[in-house]
Design a protein around this motif. Structure first.
Motif, PDB file in Angstrom:
ATOM      1  N   PRO A   1       0.785  -1.237   0.000  1.00  0.00           N
ATOM      2  CA  PRO A   1       0.000   0.000   0.000  1.00  0.00           C
ATOM      3  C   PRO A   1       0.814   1.282   0.000  1.00  0.00           C
ATOM      4  O   PRO A   1       0.250   2.377  -0.002  1.00  0.00           O
ATOM      5  CB  PRO A   1      -0.814  -0.124   1.291  1.00  0.00           C
ATOM      6  N   GLY A   2       2.148   1.186   0.031  1.00  0.00           N
ATOM      7  CA  GLY A   2       2.988   2.379   0.032  1.00  0.00           C
ATOM      8  C   GLY A   2       3.322   2.839   1.441  1.00  0.00           C
ATOM      9  O   GLY A   2       2.891   2.257   2.445  1.00  0.00           O
ATOM     10  N   PHE A   3       4.089   3.920   1.505  1.00  0.00           N
ATOM     11  CA  PHE A   3       4.476   4.520   2.786  1.00  0.00           C
ATOM     12  C   PHE A   3       3.680   5.808   2.994  1.00  0.00           C
ATOM     13  O   PHE A   3       3.401   6.552   2.043  1.00  0.00           O
ATOM     14  CB  PHE A   3       5.967   4.859   2.814  1.00  0.00           C
ATOM     15  N   SER A   4       3.332   6.088   4.235  1.00  0.00           N
ATOM     16  CA  SER A   4       2.725   7.383   4.543  1.00  0.00           C
ATOM     17  C   SER A   4       3.777   8.478   4.356  1.00  0.00           C
ATOM     18  O   SER A   4       4.977   8.207   4.290  1.00  0.00           O
ATOM     19  CB  SER A   4       2.206   7.401   5.978  1.00  0.00           C
ATOM     20  N   ARG A   5       3.302   9.719   4.284  1.00  0.00           N
ATOM     21  CA  ARG A   5       4.239  10.831   4.120  1.00  0.00           C
ATOM     22  C   ARG A   5       5.221  10.900   5.281  1.00  0.00           C
ATOM     23  O   ARG A   5       6.417  11.127   5.095  1.00  0.00           O
ATOM     24  CB  ARG A   5       3.459  12.148   4.017  1.00  0.00           C
ATOM     25  N   GLU A   6       4.709  10.655   6.494  1.00  0.00           N
ATOM     26  CA  GLU A   6       5.581  10.713   7.675  1.00  0.00           C
ATOM     27  C   GLU A   6       6.622   9.598   7.650  1.00  0.00           C
ATOM     28  O   GLU A   6       7.798   9.835   7.987  1.00  0.00           O
ATOM     29  CB  GLU A   6       4.746  10.612   8.953  1.00  0.00           C
ATOM     30  N   ALA A   7       6.206   8.400   7.246  1.00  0.00           N
ATOM     31  CA  ALA A   7       7.156   7.286   7.192  1.00  0.00           C
ATOM     32  C   ALA A   7       8.210   7.521   6.126  1.00  0.00           C
ATOM     33  O   ALA A   7       9.402   7.248   6.341  1.00  0.00           O
ATOM     34  CB  ALA A   7       6.419   5.978   6.929  1.00  0.00           C
ATOM     35  N   ALA A   8       7.799   8.039   4.970  1.00  0.00           N
ATOM     36  CA  ALA A   8       8.766   8.325   3.906  1.00  0.00           C
ATOM     37  C   ALA A   8       9.763   9.384   4.362  1.00  0.00           C
ATOM     38  O   ALA A   8      10.966   9.283   4.099  1.00  0.00           O
ATOM     39  CB  ALA A   8       8.031   8.780   2.645  1.00  0.00           C
ATOM     40  N   GLU A   9       9.256  10.402   5.074  1.00  0.00           N
ATOM     41  CA  GLU A   9      10.143  11.446   5.585  1.00  0.00           C
ATOM     42  C   GLU A   9      11.127  10.873   6.598  1.00  0.00           C
ATOM     43  O   GLU A   9      12.309  11.239   6.606  1.00  0.00           O
ATOM     44  CB  GLU A   9       9.307  12.559   6.223  1.00  0.00           C
ATOM     45  N   ALA A  10      10.642   9.974   7.444  1.00  0.00           N
ATOM     46  CA  ALA A  10      11.527   9.347   8.428  1.00  0.00           C
ATOM     47  C   ALA A  10      12.618   8.528   7.741  1.00  0.00           C
ATOM     48  O   ALA A  10      13.787   8.551   8.154  1.00  0.00           O
ATOM     49  CB  ALA A  10      10.715   8.465   9.370  1.00  0.00           C
TER      50      ALA A  10
ATOM     51  N   ILE B   1       2.017   2.152   5.065  1.00  0.00           N
ATOM     52  CA  ILE B   1       2.895   1.904   6.218  1.00  0.00           C
ATOM     53  C   ILE B   1       3.157   3.236   6.906  1.00  0.00           C
ATOM     54  O   ILE B   1       3.684   4.170   6.297  1.00  0.00           O
ATOM     55  CB  ILE B   1       4.233   1.274   5.770  1.00  0.00           C
ATOM     56  N   ALA B   2       2.804   3.327   8.172  1.00  0.00           N
ATOM     57  CA  ALA B   2       2.893   4.600   8.888  1.00  0.00           C
ATOM     58  C   ALA B   2       4.040   4.661   9.874  1.00  0.00           C
ATOM     59  O   ALA B   2       4.457   5.750  10.272  1.00  0.00           O
ATOM     60  CB  ALA B   2       1.580   4.886   9.619  1.00  0.00           C
ATOM     61  N   GLU B   3       4.559   3.510  10.292  1.00  0.00           N
ATOM     62  CA  GLU B   3       5.582   3.495  11.338  1.00  0.00           C
ATOM     63  C   GLU B   3       6.791   2.687  10.903  1.00  0.00           C
ATOM     64  O   GLU B   3       6.640   1.585  10.366  1.00  0.00           O
ATOM     65  CB  GLU B   3       5.010   2.907  12.630  1.00  0.00           C
ATOM     66  N   ILE B   4       7.958   3.250  11.132  1.00  0.00           N
ATOM     67  CA  ILE B   4       9.224   2.564  10.878  1.00  0.00           C
ATOM     68  C   ILE B   4      10.004   2.537  12.183  1.00  0.00           C
ATOM     69  O   ILE B   4      10.328   3.596  12.741  1.00  0.00           O
ATOM     70  CB  ILE B   4      10.066   3.268   9.795  1.00  0.00           C
TER      71      ILE B   4
ATOM     72  N   ALA C   1      24.286   9.621  14.022  1.00  0.00           N
ATOM     73  CA  ALA C   1      23.461   8.447  14.297  1.00  0.00           C
ATOM     74  C   ALA C   1      23.195   8.312  15.797  1.00  0.00           C
ATOM     75  O   ALA C   1      22.092   7.953  16.216  1.00  0.00           O
ATOM     76  CB  ALA C   1      24.140   7.188  13.757  1.00  0.00           C
ATOM     77  N   PHE C   2      24.217   8.604  16.609  1.00  0.00           N
ATOM     78  CA  PHE C   2      24.059   8.524  18.062  1.00  0.00           C
ATOM     79  C   PHE C   2      23.012   9.527  18.546  1.00  0.00           C
ATOM     80  O   PHE C   2      22.135   9.198  19.352  1.00  0.00           O
ATOM     81  CB  PHE C   2      25.402   8.794  18.741  1.00  0.00           C
ATOM     82  N   LEU C   3      23.088  10.766  18.031  1.00  0.00           N
ATOM     83  CA  LEU C   3      22.140  11.788  18.458  1.00  0.00           C
ATOM     84  C   LEU C   3      20.723  11.460  17.988  1.00  0.00           C
ATOM     85  O   LEU C   3      19.748  11.670  18.720  1.00  0.00           O
ATOM     86  CB  LEU C   3      22.570  13.157  17.921  1.00  0.00           C
ATOM     87  N   ASP C   4      20.605  10.937  16.753  1.00  0.00           N
ATOM     88  CA  ASP C   4      19.282  10.543  16.255  1.00  0.00           C
ATOM     89  C   ASP C   4      18.678   9.446  17.123  1.00  0.00           C
ATOM     90  O   ASP C   4      17.491   9.491  17.476  1.00  0.00           O
ATOM     91  CB  ASP C   4      19.392  10.052  14.803  1.00  0.00           C
ATOM     92  N   ALA C   5      19.482   8.438  17.444  1.00  0.00           N
ATOM     93  CA  ALA C   5      18.990   7.332  18.263  1.00  0.00           C
ATOM     94  C   ALA C   5      18.597   7.816  19.656  1.00  0.00           C
ATOM     95  O   ALA C   5      17.589   7.378  20.224  1.00  0.00           O
ATOM     96  CB  ALA C   5      20.048   6.235  18.357  1.00  0.00           C
ATOM     97  N   THR C   6      19.384   8.754  20.212  1.00  0.00           N
ATOM     98  CA  THR C   6      19.077   9.290  21.538  1.00  0.00           C
ATOM     99  C   THR C   6      17.776  10.091  21.507  1.00  0.00           C
ATOM    100  O   THR C   6      16.923   9.972  22.407  1.00  0.00           O
ATOM    101  CB  THR C   6      20.230  10.175  22.031  1.00  0.00           C
TER     102      THR C   6
ATOM    103  N   VAL D   1       9.494  15.890  15.892  1.00  0.00           N
ATOM    104  CA  VAL D   1      10.378  14.789  16.296  1.00  0.00           C
ATOM    105  C   VAL D   1       9.730  13.441  15.971  1.00  0.00           C
ATOM    106  O   VAL D   1      10.382  12.523  15.460  1.00  0.00           O
ATOM    107  CB  VAL D   1      10.717  14.890  17.793  1.00  0.00           C
ATOM    108  N   LEU D   2       8.435  13.311  16.250  1.00  0.00           N
ATOM    109  CA  LEU D   2       7.736  12.055  15.955  1.00  0.00           C
ATOM    110  C   LEU D   2       7.768  11.759  14.458  1.00  0.00           C
ATOM    111  O   LEU D   2       8.017  10.618  14.045  1.00  0.00           O
ATOM    112  CB  LEU D   2       6.285  12.125  16.443  1.00  0.00           C
ATOM    113  N   ARG D   3       7.512  12.779  13.630  1.00  0.00           N
ATOM    114  CA  ARG D   3       7.540  12.570  12.178  1.00  0.00           C
ATOM    115  C   ARG D   3       8.935  12.183  11.705  1.00  0.00           C
ATOM    116  O   ARG D   3       9.097  11.300  10.851  1.00  0.00           O
ATOM    117  CB  ARG D   3       7.063  13.826  11.456  1.00  0.00           C
ATOM    118  N   LYS D   4       9.934  12.830  12.254  1.00  0.00           N
ATOM    119  CA  LYS D   4      11.315  12.558  11.844  1.00  0.00           C
ATOM    120  C   LYS D   4      11.682  11.096  12.048  1.00  0.00           C
ATOM    121  O   LYS D   4      12.375  10.492  11.221  1.00  0.00           O
ATOM    122  CB  LYS D   4      12.270  13.452  12.649  1.00  0.00           C
ATOM    123  N   HIS D   5      11.198  10.508  13.127  1.00  0.00           N
ATOM    124  CA  HIS D   5      11.587   9.138  13.462  1.00  0.00           C
ATOM    125  C   HIS D   5      10.506   8.103  13.140  1.00  0.00           C
ATOM    126  O   HIS D   5      10.621   6.944  13.532  1.00  0.00           O
ATOM    127  CB  HIS D   5      11.962   9.060  14.943  1.00  0.00           C
ATOM    128  N   GLY D   6       9.476   8.521  12.415  1.00  0.00           N
ATOM    129  CA  GLY D   6       8.464   7.565  11.992  1.00  0.00           C
ATOM    130  C   GLY D   6       7.637   7.012  13.134  1.00  0.00           C
ATOM    131  O   GLY D   6       7.170   5.865  13.061  1.00  0.00           O
TER     132      GLY D   6
END
Length: 334
Positions: free
Chosen positions: A207-216, A247-250, A284-289, A322-327
């Motif tokens: 069904p594709g990715f949602s806009r937020e998931a693609a952005e993440a 797909i809305a969440e990654i 990557a460390f800062l993103d994960a944190t 922040v939520l959109r950035k990380h899916g």
């Protein structure tokens, strides 16, 4: 034909440049060295080198040198005669013999000893070697393609890798760009992996990715490169509860959980940040944190996004960003 699962998909200038380099090098009967971070597709490039070469209809033999203990590596490469050592009950044909007429791909070359490197050099230069336990010389015609995810010139200067072998292997060097440097390729690759996973679990269509998931997907740093992307996308597809909705969440870190056990050697000690002793990927460390803190804020605030934003001293819009950035969906179960 036993090919790797990573596809040749990409339209970024960096990736297209690699494909041009591979096409040029494939025609020549010379060693090639492929270097790049883990997960960038070194074995895929080795396959392309072989199948575009005049040797395409001859064997392509692969060996991960780091996956075999040092005492057994010589036998794996060069073979042995019966009785050559305690467990040698019968004669064994090594990888160089198996690849005669074709290509031998040697991954993780930096893990080999100087003694093994000397023998590999001899085969490359003279096309001759002896099985372990034999004085009979065997001649082969093998094109060697080596790969490494560490800087071999530095190891050579330190005396940890033979400089003469490096010179022979580096007739041409193909350096693979990390996924973060080929952003244009992220979504096409993600869709490829998602479609294949959807088919595997019996969906009629992806069904594709949602806009937020693609952005993440586009903003994640991908320290594990294409291999990490494959895992994250396939995980997102099979966990998705509604096959007819995008797909809305990654989930980028499968270990992420509010109930995750404390880590040995954690990043904090007595309330202070423990500084790393080895090089790290800061972005990557800062993103994960940031992702971990966002999920934790949702958990301790019962999934209420406004309270979670205040808990982190962010505005509601900042927290939603922040939520959109990380899916993340914004639910405490993320």
């Amino acid at each position: 034909m036993n090919r790797t699962e990573q596809p040749i998909i990409g339209e970024s200038p960096a990736f297209l440049g690699v494909l041009e380099d591979v096409s040029r090098a494939a025609e020549l009967n010379r060693p090639v060295l492929i270097v790049g971070e883990r997960g960038t597709g070194k074995e895929v490039v080795a396959e392309r080198l072989h199948f575009l070469s005049p040797r395409w209809d001859q064997p392509l033999v692969r060996l991960n040198c780091a996956a075999i203990s040092e005492p057994l590596l010589e036998s794996e490469l060069f073979g042995h005669e019966a009785g050559a050592f305690t467990d040698a009950a019968r004669q064994r044909t090594g990888r160089f013999e198996q690849a005669d007429g074709g290509t031998l791909f040697l991954d993780e070359l930096a893990s080999t000893s100087l003694a093994v490197q000397e023998k590999i050099l001899r085969v490359i230069e003279y096309g001759r070697f002896e099985r372990l336990g034999s004085s009979k010389t065997i001649e082969v015609d093998v094109r060697v393609v080596g790969a490494s995810n560490v800087d071999l010139p530095t190891l050579a200067r330190q005396g940890r890798f033979r400089a003469d072998l490096l010179d022979r292997l580096a007739f041409d060097v193909i350096t693979l760009p990390p996924l973060r440097e080929r952003r244009e390729d992220i979504l096409p690759l993600a869709e490829h992996f998602a479609i294949r996973m959807a088919r595997d679990i019996g969906w009629e269509l992806f069904p594709g990715f949602s806009r937020e998931a693609a952005e993440a997907l586009l903003t994640w740093h991908w320290p594990g490169n294409v291999r990490e992307l494959k895992n994250a996308v396939e995980r997102g597809v099979y966990r998705h509860p509604e096959p007819d909705q995008p797909i809305a969440e990654i989930q980028f870190d499968p270990f992420e959980s509010p109930w995750r056990p404390g880590e040995t050697g954690s990043d904090t000690q007595d309330g202070e940040l423990r500084l790393p002793t080895e090089p790290i990927d800061l972005r990557a460390f800062l993103d994960a944190t940031e992702r971990r803190l966002a999920r934790h804020a949702l958990t301790v605030n019962g999934g209420h996004q406004g309270k979670a934003a205040s808990w982190l001293k962010l505005s509601y819009d900042q927290f939603r960003g922040v939520l959109r950035k990380h899916g993340l969906s914004g639910k405490k179960s993320d």
